[in-house]
Design a protein around this motif. Structure first.
Motif, PDB file in Angstrom:
ATOM      1  N   THR A 180       0.818  -1.216   0.000  1.00  0.00           N
ATOM      2  CA  THR A 180       0.000   0.000   0.000  1.00  0.00           C
ATOM      3  C   THR A 180       0.849   1.263   0.000  1.00  0.00           C
ATOM      4  OG1 THR A 180      -1.803  -1.138   1.129  1.00  0.00           O
ATOM      5  CG2 THR A 180      -1.799   1.255   1.245  1.00  0.00           C
ATOM      6  N   ALA A 181       1.968   1.247   0.732  1.00  0.00           N
ATOM      7  CA  ALA A 181       2.791   2.459   0.858  1.00  0.00           C
ATOM      8  C   ALA A 181       3.783   2.624  -0.287  1.00  0.00           C
ATOM      9  CB  ALA A 181       3.538   2.430   2.189  1.00  0.00           C
ATOM     10  N   LEU A 182       3.721   1.730  -1.303  1.00  0.00           N
ATOM     11  CA  LEU A 182       4.719   1.737  -2.369  1.00  0.00           C
ATOM     12  C   LEU A 182       4.148   2.264  -3.676  1.00  0.00           C
ATOM     13  CD1 LEU A 182       6.246  -1.814  -1.724  1.00  0.00           C
ATOM     14  CD2 LEU A 182       7.048   0.369  -0.824  1.00  0.00           C
ATOM     15  N   ASP A 183       5.023   2.830  -4.509  1.00  0.00           N
ATOM     16  CA  ASP A 183       4.613   3.262  -5.837  1.00  0.00           C
ATOM     17  C   ASP A 183       4.244   2.053  -6.691  1.00  0.00           C
ATOM     18  OD1 ASP A 183       5.137   6.049  -5.482  1.00  0.00           O
ATOM     19  OD2 ASP A 183       7.257   5.542  -5.511  1.00  0.00           O
ATOM     20  N   VAL A 184       3.459   2.315  -7.744  1.00  0.00           N
ATOM     21  CA  VAL A 184       2.888   1.220  -8.515  1.00  0.00           C
ATOM     22  C   VAL A 184       3.951   0.345  -9.166  1.00  0.00           C
ATOM     23  CG1 VAL A 184       2.560   2.618 -10.603  1.00  0.00           C
ATOM     24  CG2 VAL A 184       1.121   0.624 -10.206  1.00  0.00           C
ATOM     25  N   THR A 185       5.036   0.932  -9.667  1.00  0.00           N
ATOM     26  CA  THR A 185       6.072   0.113 -10.298  1.00  0.00           C
ATOM     27  C   THR A 185       6.777  -0.760  -9.265  1.00  0.00           C
ATOM     28  OG1 THR A 185       7.552   2.021 -10.131  1.00  0.00           O
ATOM     29  CG2 THR A 185       6.509   1.626 -12.249  1.00  0.00           C
ATOM     30  N   ILE A 186       6.985  -0.225  -8.045  1.00  0.00           N
ATOM     31  CA  ILE A 186       7.592  -1.013  -6.975  1.00  0.00           C
ATOM     32  C   ILE A 186       6.608  -2.077  -6.502  1.00  0.00           C
ATOM     33  CG2 ILE A 186       8.757  -0.924  -4.750  1.00  0.00           C
ATOM     34  CD1 ILE A 186      10.168   0.606  -6.976  1.00  0.00           C
ATOM     35  N   GLN A 187       5.312  -1.731  -6.452  1.00  0.00           N
ATOM     36  CA  GLN A 187       4.278  -2.715  -6.122  1.00  0.00           C
ATOM     37  C   GLN A 187       4.383  -3.922  -7.033  1.00  0.00           C
ATOM     38  OE1 GLN A 187       0.280  -1.286  -6.260  1.00  0.00           O
ATOM     39  NE2 GLN A 187       0.443  -0.039  -4.420  1.00  0.00           N
ATOM     40  N   LEU A 188       4.469  -3.664  -8.328  1.00  0.00           N
ATOM     41  CA  LEU A 188       4.516  -4.756  -9.303  1.00  0.00           C
ATOM     42  C   LEU A 188       5.756  -5.620  -9.094  1.00  0.00           C
ATOM     43  CD1 LEU A 188       3.356  -2.805 -12.480  1.00  0.00           C
ATOM     44  CD2 LEU A 188       2.053  -4.521 -11.226  1.00  0.00           C
ATOM     45  N   GLN A 189       6.870  -4.991  -8.784  1.00  0.00           N
ATOM     46  CA  GLN A 189       8.101  -5.750  -8.521  1.00  0.00           C
ATOM     47  C   GLN A 189       7.933  -6.649  -7.292  1.00  0.00           C
ATOM     48  OE1 GLN A 189      11.398  -3.014  -8.174  1.00  0.00           O
ATOM     49  NE2 GLN A 189      10.833  -1.929 -10.052  1.00  0.00           N
ATOM     50  N   ILE A 190       7.334  -6.101  -6.237  1.00  0.00           N
ATOM     51  CA  ILE A 190       7.140  -6.869  -5.002  1.00  0.00           C
ATOM     52  C   ILE A 190       6.170  -8.023  -5.236  1.00  0.00           C
ATOM     53  CG2 ILE A 190       6.258  -6.789  -2.633  1.00  0.00           C
ATOM     54  CD1 ILE A 190       9.002  -5.458  -2.987  1.00  0.00           C
ATOM     55  N   LEU A 191       5.088  -7.776  -5.967  1.00  0.00           N
ATOM     56  CA  LEU A 191       4.114  -8.834  -6.249  1.00  0.00           C
ATOM     57  C   LEU A 191       4.732  -9.946  -7.089  1.00  0.00           C
ATOM     58  CD1 LEU A 191       0.903  -6.717  -6.995  1.00  0.00           C
ATOM     59  CD2 LEU A 191       1.507  -7.910  -4.887  1.00  0.00           C
ATOM     60  N   GLU A 192       5.526  -9.555  -8.079  1.00  0.00           N
ATOM     61  CA  GLU A 192       6.200 -10.545  -8.917  1.00  0.00           C
ATOM     62  C   GLU A 192       7.186 -11.358  -8.081  1.00  0.00           C
ATOM     63  OE1 GLU A 192       6.221 -12.569 -12.300  1.00  0.00           O
ATOM     64  OE2 GLU A 192       5.025 -10.761 -11.977  1.00  0.00           O
ATOM     65  N   LEU A 193       7.871 -10.693  -7.166  1.00  0.00           N
ATOM     66  CA  LEU A 193       8.801 -11.370  -6.265  1.00  0.00           C
ATOM     67  C   LEU A 193       8.062 -12.397  -5.405  1.00  0.00           C
ATOM     68  CD1 LEU A 193      11.525 -11.707  -4.802  1.00  0.00           C
ATOM     69  CD2 LEU A 193      10.894  -9.733  -3.393  1.00  0.00           C
ATOM     70  N   LEU A 194       6.919 -11.998  -4.831  1.00  0.00           N
ATOM     71  CA  LEU A 194       6.145 -12.912  -3.988  1.00  0.00           C
ATOM     72  C   LEU A 194       5.670 -14.124  -4.784  1.00  0.00           C
ATOM     73  CD1 LEU A 194       4.015 -10.419  -1.846  1.00  0.00           C
ATOM     74  CD2 LEU A 194       5.887 -11.867  -1.053  1.00  0.00           C
ATOM     75  N   LYS A 195       5.242 -13.904  -6.030  1.00  0.00           N
ATOM     76  CA  LYS A 195       4.813 -15.022  -6.879  1.00  0.00           C
ATOM     77  C   LYS A 195       5.959 -16.003  -7.114  1.00  0.00           C
ATOM     78  CE  LYS A 195       1.372 -12.557  -9.693  1.00  0.00           C
ATOM     79  NZ  LYS A 195       1.092 -12.068 -11.066  1.00  0.00           N
ATOM     80  N   ASN A 196       7.127 -15.470  -7.435  1.00  0.00           N
ATOM     81  CA  ASN A 196       8.281 -16.329  -7.722  1.00  0.00           C
ATOM     82  C   ASN A 196       8.722 -17.104  -6.483  1.00  0.00           C
ATOM     83  OD1 ASN A 196       8.342 -15.440 -10.382  1.00  0.00           O
ATOM     84  ND2 ASN A 196       9.803 -13.805  -9.968  1.00  0.00           N
ATOM     85  N   LEU A 197       8.737 -16.423  -5.327  1.00  0.00           N
ATOM     86  CA  LEU A 197       9.126 -17.094  -4.085  1.00  0.00           C
ATOM     87  C   LEU A 197       8.105 -18.160  -3.695  1.00  0.00           C
ATOM     88  CD1 LEU A 197      10.361 -14.007  -2.031  1.00  0.00           C
ATOM     89  CD2 LEU A 197      11.787 -15.840  -2.953  1.00  0.00           C
ATOM     90  N   GLN A 198       6.853 -17.889  -3.971  1.00  0.00           N
ATOM     91  CA  GLN A 198       5.807 -18.863  -3.653  1.00  0.00           C
ATOM     92  C   GLN A 198       6.001 -20.154  -4.444  1.00  0.00           C
ATOM     93  OE1 GLN A 198       1.749 -17.747  -4.791  1.00  0.00           O
ATOM     94  NE2 GLN A 198       0.983 -18.709  -2.935  1.00  0.00           N
ATOM     95  N   LYS A 199       6.307 -20.012  -5.726  1.00  0.00           N
ATOM     96  CA  LYS A 199       6.568 -21.198  -6.554  1.00  0.00           C
ATOM     97  C   LYS A 199       7.807 -21.942  -6.075  1.00  0.00           C
ATOM     98  CE  LYS A 199       4.538 -19.442 -10.867  1.00  0.00           C
ATOM     99  NZ  LYS A 199       4.827 -18.999 -12.259  1.00  0.00           N
ATOM    100  N   GLN A 200       8.829 -21.184  -5.759  1.00  0.00           N
ATOM    101  CA  GLN A 200      10.105 -21.764  -5.351  1.00  0.00           C
ATOM    102  C   GLN A 200       9.985 -22.536  -4.034  1.00  0.00           C
ATOM    103  OE1 GLN A 200      13.286 -18.844  -5.292  1.00  0.00           O
ATOM    104  NE2 GLN A 200      14.406 -19.990  -3.734  1.00  0.00           N
ATOM    105  N   LEU A 201       9.206 -21.996  -3.077  1.00  0.00           N
ATOM    106  CA  LEU A 201       9.114 -22.575  -1.738  1.00  0.00           C
ATOM    107  C   LEU A 201       7.827 -23.373  -1.503  1.00  0.00           C
ATOM    108  CD1 LEU A 201      10.318 -19.418   0.251  1.00  0.00           C
ATOM    109  CD2 LEU A 201      11.700 -21.388  -0.407  1.00  0.00           C
ATOM    110  N   ASN A 202       6.928 -23.389  -2.507  1.00  0.00           N
ATOM    111  CA  ASN A 202       5.597 -24.003  -2.352  1.00  0.00           C
ATOM    112  C   ASN A 202       4.904 -23.463  -1.107  1.00  0.00           C
ATOM    113  OD1 ASN A 202       3.467 -25.644  -3.175  1.00  0.00           O
ATOM    114  ND2 ASN A 202       4.124 -27.324  -1.848  1.00  0.00           N
TER     115      ASN A 202
END
Length: 525
Positions: A180-202
């Motif tokens: 919520t406190a992040l700019d939209v481009t940083i938001q997208l980076q964080i969301l993409e990071l969470l998706k990748n980590l989720q796949k990696q760690l199940n």
């Protein structure tokens, strides 16, 4: 489908017996993302805090169970919860600056979460910390492990929080408004990071948010909460495409708010020509200027009567510096013409005659309204400065009229203080304070980003109606593209002090030309 965590009939109340969560049921499957969506006070954060027994002292669980690996977390002793907390179930909070310890460097903070749950040496923990920073895209910090939180950007701090959260390969990550406190481009980076980590760690994720754009980007299944109850739950596809409950339809319907075109293109109100804002970097004993931070680089645009220009960009793009330059609150070069007057050349004492016609509304009304003044004093303050000849009765009549316009009752609120109101009510008070001076130009600096989506819609509708009634022109600054689409006629995309793309809003949204604009638009629900 196997669930990593199941919440059954959870009921939470405060000590005054006020129920804030009422018999909710939530299932979180292994390796999936479940989102809880609702406005402030709906009970979504309290529900999440109860999982790890982190409820505030004035809250208590009346009934229910939270099952993790066949154990009811509400029944096990604290020493067992401590082995799970930060290890197998971890949490990321909304504001990393307040979540990270300002007195400890990032190495100490990440190492601590590792050594608390693993029997390894400090040296081994440091090597793991470096690997974690690499995993979350902060490999450039591996040589800056002694950095403190205040030395990092918002996006970097949030990545450090994520590194801490995944340090022990958790089964479940609870993410409470993490972008919520992040700019939209940083938001997208964080969301993409969470998706990748989720796949990696199940890893399963419980994602708490009021931002539907983020939820649509990340979630597999969605629970809608209101007043402590789950009013609807379904797959992401069905929630966004076939909502059943009226409240859900209202939340999703925010994206359908469209602006009527009411511009008076024959009447130029504001003309910006080659505007620059450079902040000097001074060093040495004599504070000699050695370089400049170039916040704005020679930008130009026109604003017409009853037109709204949306200014979009991430932090550091120059959009707030632009607002401050127009208001002559910071030095700038170039020309700013307001009603054919070059106000950039007008002395600050004479500019007071124009200031009542150019008003600003800030992002957070709670910090922009004086906590020591009543609503009547707040609204009348501008009248006291610019209309000194008005009688008390005249001021009271104006206050009553403008409060009615913004949907508030004078008699109910005039002698109350800002802390006694909700966020939406405070923003309406801030709008009334600006409008009572009969301005022609309103600069709105992220006026809805601190508000829940349903309140956002009310404020945006209000601003559209007030613009039509008072023939106002708006400069609307935001990083929320959905909001910009609903209020603006013309859009300016800023990056690092430059205009990278501009044009009619509907054209830019339909056919963006620049990669940066496409990235911003990818966040729209």
């Amino acid at each position: 489908m196997n669930n990593i965590l199941t919440i059954n009939n959870l009921t939470i109340s405060f000590k005054n017996n006020l129920k804030v969560v009422n018999k909710i049921n939530i299932k979180i499957p292994i390796g999936k993302t479940v989102a809880i969506v609702g406005e402030s006070g709906s009970g979504k954060t309290l529900s999440a805090l109860s999982i790890l027994k982190l409820l505030p002292t004035n809250a208590k669980i009346e009934e229910g169970e939270i099952i993790y690996k066949e154990k009811n977390l509400l029944k096990i002793p604290n020493y067992q919860i401590e082995k799970i907390r930060g290890n197998k179930i971890t949490t990321i909070f909304q504001e990393p600056m307040s979540s990270l310890n300002p007195l400890h460097n990032i190495k100490k903070q990440i190492n601590e979460i590792i050594t608390n749950h693993s029997n390894i040496s400090e040296k081994e923990a440091t090597e793991k910390t470096k690997a974690l920073l690499n995993d979350v895209g902060l490999d450039n910090l591996k040589d800056r492990l002694n950095s403190y939180p205040f030395e990092l950007s918002g996006g970097q701090r949030q990545r450090v929080m994520i590194a801490m959260a995944i340090a022990n390969n958790p089964d479940l990550l609870i993410a409470d408004e993490p972008t919520t406190a992040l700019d939209v481009t940083i938001q997208l980076q964080i969301l993409e990071l969470l998706k990748n980590l989720q796949k990696q760690l199940n890893m399963a994720i419980l994602f708490i948010s009021h931002d539907l754009g983020v939820v649509k980007n990340l979630a597999d299944y969605v629970y809608i909460m209101k007043d402590g109850n789950i009013v609807e739950h379904n797959s992401k596809f069905n929630i966004f495409n076939h909502p059943i409950e009226k409240y859900t339809q209202e939340l999703i319907g925010t994206k359908n708010l469209k602006r009527k075109k009411i511009i008076n293109e024959n009447k130029l109100l504001l003309k910006i020509e080659k505007l620059k804002v450079w902040y000097p970097i001074k060093k040495g004993l004599l504070k000699k200027t050695v370089n400049y931070i170039k916040a704005i680089n020679s930008i130009s645009f026109n604003l017409y009567e009853k037109q709204t220009i949306g200014i979009v960009g991430e932090s550091g793009s120059g959009k707030s510096s632009l607002a401050l330059a127009i208001l002559k609150l910071i030095p700038s070069s170039g020309d700013i013409f307001y009603k054919n007057n070059n106000i950039s050349l007008i002395h600050s004492k004479k500019f007071i005659n124009f200031r009542k016609e150019i008003q600003i509304i800030f992002q957070d009304p709670f910090s922009s309204l004086s906590p020591r003044m009543t609503v009547q004093e707040i609204i009348n303050e501008g009248l006291d400065i610019h209309f000194k000849d008005l009688t008390y009765e005249d001021k009271k009549a104006r206050s009553q009229s403008i409060l009615i316009d913004v949907g508030l009752n004078f008699n109910d609120i005039y002698n109350r203080y800002p802390h006694e109101f909700s966020g939406g009510q405070r923003q309406r008070i801030a709008i009334a304070r600006a409008l009572i001076l009969n301005p022609k130009l309103l600069i709105l600096d992220e006026p809805t980003s601190a508000l829940d989506v349903s309140i956002q819609k009310q404020i945006l509708n209000l601003l559209n109606n007030l613009q039509d009634k008072y023939k106002l022109s708006y400069i609307f600054i935001s990083h929320n593209m959905k909001v910009i689409e609903s209020v603006s006629d013309y859009i300016i995309i800023m990056e690092k002090g430059d205009i990278v793309e501009e044009g009619e809003t509907k054209i830019v949204f339909k056919s963006p030309q620049k990669t940066y604009t496409k990235q911003l638009l990818s966040s729209v629900v």
